[in-house]
Design a protein around this motif. Structure first.
Motif, PDB file in Angstrom:
ATOM      1  N   SER A   4       0.866  -1.154  -0.022  1.00 45.81           N
ATOM      2  CA  SER A   4      -0.192   0.013  -0.071  1.00 45.81           C
ATOM      3  C   SER A   4       1.005   1.211  -0.100  1.00 45.81           C
ATOM      4  O   SER A   4       1.977   0.978  -0.132  1.00 45.81           O
ATOM      5  CB  SER A   4      -0.922  -0.026   1.205  1.00 45.81           C
ATOM      6  N   CYS A   5       0.478   2.345   0.439  1.00 46.24           N
ATOM      7  CA  CYS A   5       1.063   3.683   0.201  1.00 46.24           C
ATOM      8  C   CYS A   5       2.198   3.830   1.264  1.00 46.24           C
ATOM      9  O   CYS A   5       3.371   4.399   0.897  1.00 46.24           O
ATOM     10  CB  CYS A   5       0.146   4.823   0.211  1.00 46.24           C
ATOM     11  N   GLY A   6       2.065   2.858   2.385  1.00 45.16           N
ATOM     12  CA  GLY A   6       3.057   3.106   3.321  1.00 45.16           C
ATOM     13  C   GLY A   6       3.959   2.087   3.210  1.00 45.16           C
ATOM     14  O   GLY A   6       4.711   1.827   4.209  1.00 45.16           O
ATOM     15  N   GLY A   7       3.923   1.127   2.495  1.00 43.37           N
ATOM     16  CA  GLY A   7       4.704  -0.103   2.247  1.00 43.37           C
ATOM     17  C   GLY A   7       3.955  -1.374   2.453  1.00 43.37           C
ATOM     18  O   GLY A   7       2.730  -1.397   2.111  1.00 43.37           O
ATOM     19  N   LEU A   8       4.544  -2.705   2.874  1.00 41.07           N
ATOM     20  CA  LEU A   8       3.862  -3.602   3.089  1.00 41.07           C
ATOM     21  C   LEU A   8       2.954  -3.731   4.268  1.00 41.07           C
ATOM     22  O   LEU A   8       3.429  -3.141   5.474  1.00 41.07           O
ATOM     23  CB  LEU A   8       4.743  -4.856   3.239  1.00 41.07           C
ATOM     24  N   SER A   9       1.724  -4.107   4.183  1.00 38.01           N
ATOM     25  CA  SER A   9       0.916  -4.042   5.299  1.00 38.01           C
ATOM     26  C   SER A   9      -0.216  -4.896   5.161  1.00 38.01           C
ATOM     27  O   SER A   9      -0.495  -5.433   4.070  1.00 38.01           O
ATOM     28  CB  SER A   9       0.419  -2.659   5.441  1.00 38.01           C
ATOM     29  N   GLN A  31      -3.522  -3.306   0.413  1.00 35.12           N
ATOM     30  CA  GLN A  31      -4.279  -2.628  -0.776  1.00 35.12           C
ATOM     31  C   GLN A  31      -5.788  -2.945  -1.068  1.00 35.12           C
ATOM     32  O   GLN A  31      -6.419  -2.533  -1.959  1.00 35.12           O
ATOM     33  CB  GLN A  31      -3.565  -2.840  -2.075  1.00 35.12           C
ATOM     34  N   ALA A  32      -6.044  -4.136  -0.411  1.00 37.01           N
ATOM     35  CA  ALA A  32      -7.537  -4.678  -0.419  1.00 37.01           C
ATOM     36  C   ALA A  32      -8.523  -3.693  -0.089  1.00 37.01           C
ATOM     37  O   ALA A  32      -8.417  -3.056   0.688  1.00 37.01           O
ATOM     38  CB  ALA A  32      -7.548  -6.000   0.071  1.00 37.01           C
ATOM     39  N   GLY A  33      -9.632  -3.849  -0.651  1.00 40.10           N
ATOM     40  CA  GLY A  33     -10.797  -2.940  -0.309  1.00 40.10           C
ATOM     41  C   GLY A  33     -11.322  -3.593   0.973  1.00 40.10           C
ATOM     42  O   GLY A  33     -11.209  -4.693   1.392  1.00 40.10           O
TER      43      GLY A  33
END
Length: 135
Positions: A4-9, A31-33
């Protein structure tokens, strides 16, 4: 793990009771909804009762505004579950832009929604539990 925007999460989608105890949760990539994971949590949900076997649906669903969609509201309505979901600003603006052709705003009870902090406390408790957090 997802990028995601902040890296791996990852994201935690959680159903908890009124005493901050987790009932069911699903982990998804960052990144999933949010809305697609809602049905997975609700289908696996079993609400424990003191006297007899657990029931499969709660009486009230206090849900974050990320889950505010027509499909989720209709799904909960079919199951006769009272929904308390705040409407996001973009949905409100879209409804107002349509004028009288826009639908009525969904029912939202502010006093009941104040109890949603139990879910946030449950998530914080899970994240602070070192044995669970490292897995």
């Amino acid at each position: 793990m997802g990028r995601s925007c902040g890296g791996l999460s990852t994201k935690i989608h959680l159903a908890a009771d009124g005493r901050c105890r987790p009932l069911r949760f699903v982990l998804t990539p960052g990144q999933a909804g949010d809305a697609p994971a809602f049905e997975h949590v609700m289908t696996a949900l079993r609400v424990p009762r003191a006297i007899c076997r657990p029931c499969t649906r709660p009486l009230v669903a206090l849900v974050d505004r990320a889950y505010s969609s027509r499909a989720i509201r209709e799904h909960l309505c079919k199951l006769n579950i009272l929904t308390v979901i705040p409407q996001p600003i973009d949905q409100t603006a879209n409804r107002k832009r349509k004028g009288r052709h826009g639908s009525r705003p969904p029912v939202f009870d502010r006093e009941t929604y104040k109890q949603r902090n139990t879910i946030e406390r449950c998530i914080n408790r899970l994240k602070n539990w070192r044995g669970q957090a490292t897995r």
